[in-house]
Design a protein around this motif. Structure first.
Motif, PDB file in Angstrom:
ATOM      1  N   ASP A   6      42.755  41.243  45.646  1.00  0.00           N
ATOM      2  CA  ASP A   6      41.528  41.359  44.858  1.00  0.00           C
ATOM      3  C   ASP A   6      40.363  40.720  45.623  1.00  0.00           C
ATOM      4  N   GLU A   7      39.326  41.515  45.843  1.00  0.00           N
ATOM      5  CA  GLU A   7      38.248  41.077  46.733  1.00  0.00           C
ATOM      6  C   GLU A   7      37.525  39.838  46.216  1.00  0.00           C
ATOM      7  N   LYS A   8      37.237  39.771  44.939  1.00  0.00           N
ATOM      8  CA  LYS A   8      36.521  38.629  44.370  1.00  0.00           C
ATOM      9  C   LYS A   8      37.359  37.351  44.481  1.00  0.00           C
ATOM     10  N   ALA A   9      38.654  37.459  44.151  1.00  0.00           N
ATOM     11  CA  ALA A   9      39.532  36.295  44.234  1.00  0.00           C
ATOM     12  C   ALA A   9      39.699  35.846  45.690  1.00  0.00           C
ATOM     13  N   CYS A  10      39.820  36.809  46.601  1.00  0.00           N
ATOM     14  CA  CYS A  10      39.954  36.477  48.027  1.00  0.00           C
ATOM     15  C   CYS A  10      38.733  35.727  48.532  1.00  0.00           C
ATOM     16  N   THR A  11      37.560  36.154  48.102  1.00  0.00           N
ATOM     17  CA  THR A  11      36.331  35.479  48.517  1.00  0.00           C
ATOM     18  C   THR A  11      36.308  34.043  48.022  1.00  0.00           C
ATOM     19  N   SER A  12      36.721  33.840  46.785  1.00  0.00           N
ATOM     20  CA  SER A  12      36.733  32.483  46.219  1.00  0.00           C
ATOM     21  C   SER A  12      37.722  31.586  46.955  1.00  0.00           C
ATOM     22  N   VAL A  13      38.905  32.130  47.246  1.00  0.00           N
ATOM     23  CA  VAL A  13      39.927  31.349  47.968  1.00  0.00           C
ATOM     24  C   VAL A  13      39.443  31.026  49.373  1.00  0.00           C
ATOM     25  N   ARG A  14      38.927  32.034  50.056  1.00  0.00           N
ATOM     26  CA  ARG A  14      38.474  31.845  51.443  1.00  0.00           C
ATOM     27  C   ARG A  14      37.390  30.777  51.516  1.00  0.00           C
ATOM     28  N   GLU A  15      36.414  30.847  50.627  1.00  0.00           N
ATOM     29  CA  GLU A  15      35.309  29.879  50.631  1.00  0.00           C
ATOM     30  C   GLU A  15      35.812  28.457  50.366  1.00  0.00           C
ATOM     31  N   ALA A  16      36.755  28.313  49.429  1.00  0.00           N
ATOM     32  CA  ALA A  16      37.285  26.986  49.111  1.00  0.00           C
ATOM     33  C   ALA A  16      38.064  26.405  50.285  1.00  0.00           C
ATOM     34  N   LEU A  17      38.869  27.229  50.941  1.00  0.00           N
ATOM     35  CA  LEU A  17      39.663  26.750  52.079  1.00  0.00           C
ATOM     36  C   LEU A  17      38.768  26.396  53.266  1.00  0.00           C
ATOM     37  N   MET A  18      37.750  27.204  53.505  1.00  0.00           N
ATOM     38  CA  MET A  18      36.836  26.930  54.615  1.00  0.00           C
ATOM     39  C   MET A  18      35.997  25.679  54.342  1.00  0.00           C
ATOM     40  N   LYS A  24      44.165  27.718  42.402  1.00  0.00           N
ATOM     41  CA  LYS A  24      44.614  28.940  41.712  1.00  0.00           C
ATOM     42  C   LYS A  24      44.228  28.889  40.230  1.00  0.00           C
ATOM     43  N   ALA A  25      44.528  27.755  39.583  1.00  0.00           N
ATOM     44  CA  ALA A  25      44.229  27.616  38.160  1.00  0.00           C
ATOM     45  C   ALA A  25      42.728  27.672  37.893  1.00  0.00           C
ATOM     46  N   SER A  26      41.942  27.070  38.797  1.00  0.00           N
ATOM     47  CA  SER A  26      40.489  27.056  38.587  1.00  0.00           C
ATOM     48  C   SER A  26      39.894  28.461  38.715  1.00  0.00           C
ATOM     49  N   ILE A  27      40.404  29.253  39.681  1.00  0.00           N
ATOM     50  CA  ILE A  27      39.895  30.612  39.872  1.00  0.00           C
ATOM     51  C   ILE A  27      40.315  31.499  38.701  1.00  0.00           C
ATOM     52  N   GLU A  28      41.574  31.387  38.292  1.00  0.00           N
ATOM     53  CA  GLU A  28      42.070  32.195  37.175  1.00  0.00           C
ATOM     54  C   GLU A  28      41.370  31.840  35.871  1.00  0.00           C
ATOM     55  N   GLY A  29      41.021  30.567  35.715  1.00  0.00           N
ATOM     56  CA  GLY A  29      40.371  30.134  34.481  1.00  0.00           C
ATOM     57  C   GLY A  29      38.862  30.186  34.525  1.00  0.00           C
TER      58      GLY A  29
END
Length: 253
Positions: A5-17, A70-75
């Motif tokens: 999922d593009e939106k979720a991937c963007t959120s994960v990528r930004e947080a990790l970076m 994960k929980a923060s993005i899902e919620g």
């Protein structure tokens, strides 16, 4: 375009970076897998095209942080606090190990400083660190004063330091310490002791005042604040070694 999922991937990528722990990213069937690395720990976060996510890896502080992400993005909530390397996460434990006699109030404010920093508030960290420094300096001054040999000199010292701001108390302590006998001769306690105490005490006091006196928005460097959280351990260690020295020696001023 990612398989996940593009939106979720963007959120994960930004947080990790943002936390400098993104070690890799690969497309797998119906998902995108992000690899995170912190120190010796590695873990993965898989984002499926449905938007669901799965955390992989051995139990560690890194895996726990990814589960919180994960929980923060899902919620739809705020991202978890800053992930720090394991040795920084252990700062309070390290302080206790190196300074077993550390006062409980000092330790509490030191722990709060690290919690504030992890939550993304360097201003809060600076204020808590300043409070920890003030308490430990007051313990030093009290311990030193009680060991002044002659009663009249001891009473005069406490008359000068009582009911004054901590900066004035510290200045009185410095003046007395310079002329006091004996002084520590063992390294590293004898080496640049005044310079170390002066530099650290004034930094902690200054940054605390920047936050505590609401005249301007404080300009605080996160890296400098983190470095001085680590430096506090050495600061506390030297202070308690000085307290131990005077517990075994009467002070002549």
């Amino acid at each position: 375009m990612p398989n996940g999922d593009e939106k979720a991937c963007t959120s994960v990528r930004e947080a990790l970076m943002k936390n400098a722990i993104l070690d890799g990213e690969q497309e797998i069937q119906h998902a995108t897998k992000f690899i995170a690395k912190s120190g010796s720990n590695k873990a993965g976060l898989v984002v499926f095209n449905s938007g669901k996510m799965h955390v992989e890896g051995a139990d560690s502080s890194l895996k726990k942080w990814l589960q919180e992400l994960k929980a923060s993005i899902e919620g739809g909530n705020a991202a978890p606090g800053i992930l720090l390397p394991a040795e920084i996460e252990k700062f309070p434990q390290t302080l206790q190990e190196r300074v077993p006699a550390c006062d409980g109030v000092v330790l509490w404010f030191f722990q709060e400083a690290l919690r504030c920093y992890k939550a993304g508030s360097p201003a809060g960290a600076a204020f808590m660190l300043g409070a920890a420094s003030e308490k430990i300096i007051l313990i030093l001054i009290e311990s030193y004063g009680r060991r002044i040999k002659e009663e009249k000199n001891r009473e005069a010292f406490f008359t000068r330091v009582n009911n004054r701001m901590v900066s004035a108390k510290y200045d009185e302590f410095k003046r007395s310490y310079k002329s006091a006998k004996p002084k520590p001769t063992d390294m590293p306690l004898a080496q640049d002791l005044e310079q170390l105490l002066d530099g650290a005490f004034n930094f902690y006091r200054h940054t605390r005042n920047l936050v505590g006196h609401p005249q301007i928005v404080p300009d605080l460097d996160k890296g400098v604040i983190l470095a001085n959280i680590g430096q506090f351990i050495v600061y506390a260690e030297r202070i308690y070694r000085l307290i131990d020295f005077y517990s075994c020696h009467e002070v002549e001023v």
